[in-house]
Design a protein around this motif. Structure first.
Motif, short mmCIF file in Angstrom:
data_model
loop_
_atom_site.label_atom_id
_atom_site.label_comp_id
_atom_site.label_asym_id
_atom_site.label_seq_id
_atom_site.Cartn_x
_atom_site.Cartn_y
_atom_site.Cartn_z
N MET A 58 0.84 -1.18 0.00
CA MET A 58 0.00 0.00 0.00
C MET A 58 0.88 1.23 0.00
O MET A 58 1.90 1.28 0.67
N SER A 59 0.44 2.20 -0.72
CA SER A 59 1.25 3.41 -0.82
C SER A 59 1.15 4.24 0.46
O SER A 59 0.12 4.26 1.12
N ASN A 60 2.26 4.90 0.76
CA ASN A 60 2.26 5.81 1.90
C ASN A 60 1.30 6.96 1.67
O ASN A 60 0.80 7.55 2.63
N ASP A 61 1.03 7.27 0.38
CA ASP A 61 0.10 8.36 0.07
C ASP A 61 -1.29 8.07 0.63
O ASP A 61 -1.93 8.97 1.16
N LEU A 62 -1.74 6.83 0.53
CA LEU A 62 -3.08 6.50 1.03
C LEU A 62 -3.10 6.52 2.56
O LEU A 62 -4.09 6.95 3.15
N ILE A 63 -2.02 6.08 3.19
CA ILE A 63 -1.94 6.15 4.66
C ILE A 63 -1.98 7.61 5.09
O ILE A 63 -2.72 7.97 6.01
N GLN A 64 -1.22 8.45 4.41
CA GLN A 64 -1.24 9.87 4.73
C GLN A 64 -2.62 10.47 4.46
O GLN A 64 -3.09 11.32 5.21
N PHE A 65 -3.25 10.01 3.38
CA PHE A 65 -4.60 10.49 3.06
C PHE A 65 -5.57 10.16 4.19
O PHE A 65 -6.32 11.03 4.65
N VAL A 66 -5.57 8.92 4.66
CA VAL A 66 -6.47 8.53 5.76
C VAL A 66 -6.17 9.38 6.99
O VAL A 66 -7.08 9.94 7.61
N ASN A 67 -4.91 9.51 7.32
CA ASN A 67 -4.54 10.27 8.52
C ASN A 67 -4.84 11.77 8.40
O ASN A 67 -5.04 12.43 9.41
N SER A 68 -4.93 12.28 7.17
CA SER A 68 -5.21 13.70 6.98
C SER A 68 -6.67 14.06 7.29
O SER A 68 -7.01 15.23 7.34
N ASN A 69 -7.49 13.05 7.50
CA ASN A 69 -8.91 13.29 7.77
C ASN A 69 -9.26 13.30 9.26
O ASN A 69 -10.44 13.29 9.61
N GLU A 70 -8.25 13.33 10.12
CA GLU A 70 -8.50 13.25 11.56
C GLU A 70 -9.38 14.39 12.07
O GLU A 70 -10.33 14.15 12.84
N LYS A 71 -9.13 15.61 11.65
CA LYS A 71 -9.90 16.74 12.16
C LYS A 71 -11.37 16.62 11.76
O LYS A 71 -12.26 16.79 12.59
N ALA A 72 -11.63 16.30 10.50
CA ALA A 72 -13.01 16.15 10.03
C ALA A 72 -13.69 14.98 10.72
O ALA A 72 -14.88 15.04 11.08
N PHE A 73 -12.95 13.90 10.92
CA PHE A 73 -13.48 12.72 11.61
C PHE A 73 -13.89 13.08 13.02
O PHE A 73 -15.01 12.82 13.45
N ASN A 74 -12.97 13.71 13.76
CA ASN A 74 -13.23 14.04 15.17
C ASN A 74 -14.37 15.05 15.32
O ASN A 74 -15.11 15.00 16.30
N SER A 75 -14.52 15.95 14.37
CA SER A 75 -15.61 16.92 14.47
C SER A 75 -16.97 16.28 14.14
O SER A 75 -18.01 16.86 14.43
N SER A 76 -16.95 15.08 13.55
CA SER A 76 -18.19 14.37 13.20
C SER A 76 -18.57 13.30 14.21
O SER A 76 -19.63 12.69 14.08
N LEU A 77 -17.73 13.06 15.21
CA LEU A 77 -17.98 11.98 16.18
C LEU A 77 -19.31 12.15 16.91
O LEU A 77 -19.65 13.24 17.36
N THR A 78 -20.05 11.05 17.01
CA THR A 78 -21.33 11.06 17.72
C THR A 78 -21.30 10.15 18.95
O THR A 78 -22.30 10.06 19.66
N THR A 79 -20.18 9.46 19.17
CA THR A 79 -20.07 8.55 20.30
C THR A 79 -18.62 8.48 20.78
O THR A 79 -17.69 8.65 19.99
N ASP A 80 -18.47 8.22 22.07
CA ASP A 80 -17.13 8.06 22.65
C ASP A 80 -16.55 6.68 22.39
O ASP A 80 -15.38 6.44 22.67
#
Length: 133
Positions: free
Chosen positions: A1-23
């Protein structure tokens, strides 16, 4: 797997955390499950690279809906469909959501085979399910 896709997934942390509905769900765990899914399926990986908006939405929807990509829980899956990465919620995930939301206290599902007798008795009664295991 390319490091680009790993970086892509990790780049979504802020959007992910702002969408969280459960702990119950954390970005760190779900990012690893997403990366594992992309690593295990070359076609899914290819679609994620080609359609990053759909991959981003699918990963963020995990947080917004409140299900996990954890393969042991079997709540949801990243699935390539029609040139996009889709978040598919399994029947176990739907049951999890129904219980966690308080819509139901408990539920179960059983396989009904063609030769079984299965008869619904209404919304408030258990169905008749005669089978020969």
């Amino acid at each position: 797997m390319s490091n680009d896709l790993i970086q892509f997934v990790n780049s979504n942390e802020k959007a992910f955390n702002s969408s969280l509905t459960t702990d119950e769900i954390t970005f760190e765990k779900e990012a690893q499950f997403a990366i594992q899914a992309f690593q295990a399926n070359n076609f899914l990986h290819k679609i994620a690279i080609q359609n990053q908006d759909s991959a981003r939405a699918a990963v963020i929807n995990v947080a917004a809906i409140g299900v996990s990509l954890n393969p042991a829980s079997k709540h949801a899956y990243l699935v390539p469909r029609k040139g996009a990465v889709c978040l598919d919620i399994s029947y176990m995930g739907l049951l999890h959501l129904a219980v966690n939301s308080g819509s139901i206290f408990w539920g179960q599902s059983k396989i009904v085979h063609a030769n079984d007798k299965f008869e619904l008795q209404g919304l408030t009664k258990e169905p008749i399910h005669n089978h020969n295991p």
